[in-house]
Design an enzyme around this catalytic site. Structure first.
Site, PDB file in Angstrom:
ATOM      1  N   CYS A 126       0.848  -1.187   0.000  1.00  0.00           N
ATOM      2  CA  CYS A 126       0.000   0.000   0.000  1.00  0.00           C
ATOM      3  C   CYS A 126       0.887   1.242   0.000  1.00  0.00           C
ATOM      4  CB  CYS A 126      -0.915  -0.010   1.221  1.00  0.00           C
ATOM      5  SG  CYS A 126      -1.825   1.529   1.464  1.00  0.00           S
TER       6      CYS A 126
ATOM      7  N   HIS B 125       0.734   3.877   1.512  1.00  0.00           N
ATOM      8  CA  HIS B 125       0.902   4.549   2.799  1.00  0.00           C
ATOM      9  C   HIS B 125       1.416   3.612   3.875  1.00  0.00           C
ATOM     10  CE1 HIS B 125      -1.915   7.338   0.707  1.00  0.00           C
ATOM     11  NE2 HIS B 125      -1.024   8.179   1.162  1.00  0.00           N
TER      12      HIS B 125
ATOM     13  N   ASN C 123      -4.263  11.637  -4.475  1.00  0.00           N
ATOM     14  CA  ASN C 123      -4.987  10.808  -3.517  1.00  0.00           C
ATOM     15  C   ASN C 123      -5.230  11.583  -2.224  1.00  0.00           C
ATOM     16  OD1 ASN C 123      -5.956   8.835  -1.811  1.00  0.00           O
ATOM     17  ND2 ASN C 123      -4.107   7.566  -1.858  1.00  0.00           N
TER      18      ASN C 123
ATOM     19  N   SER D  90      -5.904   7.598   4.679  1.00  0.00           N
ATOM     20  CA  SER D  90      -4.754   7.205   5.494  1.00  0.00           C
ATOM     21  C   SER D  90      -4.100   8.401   6.169  1.00  0.00           C
ATOM     22  CB  SER D  90      -3.713   6.481   4.632  1.00  0.00           C
ATOM     23  OG  SER D  90      -4.206   5.242   4.168  1.00  0.00           O
TER      24      SER D  90
END
Length: 533
Positions: free
Chosen positions: A221, A223, A379, A383
């Site tokens: 991912c 993050h 994005n 997160s």
């Protein structure tokens, strides 16, 4: 083709069969044709790619014309999102869909919930794209079906003004079908695997593919820690694979979004091939964390680079990965983006660790020195702790200005006690304006939230469970859900209509005439919601 033209064309076709088709209604066929405007996923991909290209040109002329999307993990979620957008804003223009690999892994894999590491079935990606567009096409069919019924009612009442108004709505109906930016992760394998999956995604309707420069079999991912990037030439092979897929399928306007994870990726799986000083491979390798060595001290198995007459040994981890020098992330991002744009990518995506406009803008300014019309998809990630990040940004800005911040504790700014303070209010204003301001300052054409409907599903379910299983009982559902649906005009309060029951009834009438057995009679409980939605 217009409604009236379709009716005339169908009438001629029916008449040509010398009475054997006389039981077919030309107008009913025209209605079904309008309700099935997009017959294949490629029809959708070509239509939506053109929209994206037009939107990109509009943004180049005016950065206030940025676009937005929310990630959707089910067709119903996408459908309700677009119905809501049309209800509140009157148009779907500049509002897209986003398909997140994270949400497919977490919610749509047959293995059950998985982390965002490309472990889910690759076929689940085009399957979800097809599902999303199936539901959006059904939203068109439902909305047109309501107009057709209204038209029949107006004709029955001989209300010519109302007939004309409804006909205008039919002829100028705006579809719920909008562009989708679809996450292909790192390509799920080599360039050939990327090409094959890209074809399936485009055939399902995707006009924009987002691909990242991580190693496929080590993908993380964006993050999380442990990200591993690949040399530029490896990544460019996959960009080319996506372009070949678009061109083969007749979607020349298809969009490729090249994502770089280099800002947070400190590792590479391989050293790039370099044939000349200053080439792409040499530039990539120049960021490696190396130590100069004496040839006499070289050990068995060492990898050694020759740079400017010096012998350098890249630092290699027990995992056989090589690490980059600390502090090189932004420089690598800039090189990644320039290289991708110069080799066929249309948009870039820089995965950051926080939503900070000047951090993004600093990299974009450097990219635009080489590629002046460079544009980002960004994005707006769940997160990030948006509240804490922006309160700390305000705290730091005020401190730098010499303002008194003694009433605030930087590490504890998430506390609700700061919500109505000047600092909390200023932070919220900055959050509210983040997309507009960063579109203008940092070159962000498309703002997306990857996982919003994952979180909204959890939040709404938590609220309902708390009330329904608690003291409120059935009132928890009635007051917390149904009554709000009715008063806010949520269309799916008439869930039978939303699922297609009325469309099916009309089809039964087309097929069986007066003998049709319909579900929407006087005893249907949906009649209790006659004034709703």
């Amino acid at each position: 083709m217009s409604y009236q033209t379709l009716i005339a064309t169908n009438s001629a076709q029916i008449a040509a069969h010398e009475g054997t088709w006389d039981s077919i209604s030309a107008e009913s066929v025209a209605r079904m044709q309008l309700q099935n405007r997009f017959q294949t996923g490629l029809d959708i991909a070509r239509y939506t790619a053109k929209i994206m290209r037009e939107d990109m040109a509009a943004y180049d002329a005016d950065p206030a014309q940025y676009t937005q999307s929310l990630g959707c993990w089910h067709g119903f979620i996408a459908q309700q999102k677009m119905i809501s957008i049309k209800k509140h804003f009157g148009t779907t223009k500049k509002r897209y869909l986003y398909l997140s690999g994270w949400m497919i892994a977490a919610l749509r894999s047959e293995f059950g919930p998985l982390p965002d590491q490309s472990m889910h079935e690759k076929t689940s990606v085009p399957a979800l794209i097809e599902e999303l567009y199936t539901f959006l096409r059904q939203a068109d069919s439902r909305e047109l079906n309501i107009l057709f019924r209204d038209l029949d009612d107006a004709r029955g009442q001989k209300d010519t003004a109302r007939v004309a108004a409804i006909m205008d709505k039919i002829e100028n109906h705006e579809t719920h079908v909008v562009p989708i930016i679809a996450d292909i992760d790192a390509g799920f394998g080599n360039a050939e695997a990327t090409y094959l999956l890209a074809k399936k995604m485009i055939e399902a309707g995707a006009c924009a593919l987002q691909i990242e420069n991580q190693v496929s079999d080590e993908k993380q991912c964006g993050h999380q820690d442990g990200k591993v990037t690949v040399p530029h030439e490896d990544f460019l092979q996959k960009i080319r694979a996506c372009r070949y897929a678009f061109l083969e399928l007749g979607v020349p306007d298809g969009i490729i979004v090249a994502r770089t994870d280099s800002l947070g990726a400190g590792l590479t799986k391989q050293i790039a091939v370099s044939t000349a000083a200053g080439d792409l491979g040499d530039l990539y390798n120049s960021f490696l964390d190396c130590e100069e060595i004496d040839p006499a001290t070289a050990q068995n198995g060492d990898v050694i680079l020759n740079r400017n007459g010096k012998l350098l040994r890249p630092k290699r981890l027990p995992s056989n990965l090589f690490q980059f020098r600390p502090g090189t992330g932004e420089d690598r991002c800039v090189l990644d983006c320039i290289t991708s744009l110069q080799n066929g990518a249309d948009l870039i995506w820089i995965e950051t660790e926080k939503p900070h406009i000047e951090q993004i803008a600093g990299m974009v300014d450097r990219i635009r020195e080489v590629v002046p019309n460079a544009k980002l998809a960004y994005n707006n990630s769940p997160s990030f702790n948006w509240t804490l990040n922006f309160r700390q940004q305000v705290f730091d800005a005020w401190s730098a200005e010499g303002r008194d911040v003694s009433a605030y504790e930087r590490a504890n700014l998430m506390s609700a006690s700061f919500d109505e303070t000047p600092l909390g209010i200023e932070a919220d204003v900055r959050i509210q304006n983040f997309q507009r301001d960063s579109a203008k300052r940092a070159g962000i054409f498309h703002h997306l939230i990857t996982l919003p409907t994952y979180h909204t599903a959890a939040l709404s379910t938590d609220n309902l469970a708390k009330d329904y299983f608690g003291e409120m009982g059935m009132l928890g559902y009635v007051a917390g859900v149904q009554r709000k649906e009715i008063r806010q005009g949520i269309a799916c309060v008439k869930h039978q209509n939303m699922s297609g029951s009325d469309i099916g009834d009309d089809h039964k009438e087309y097929f069986a005439g007066e003998a049709a057995l319909k579900a929407g009679g006087k005893d249907n409980t949906m009649n209790q919601f006659g004034q709703a939605a």
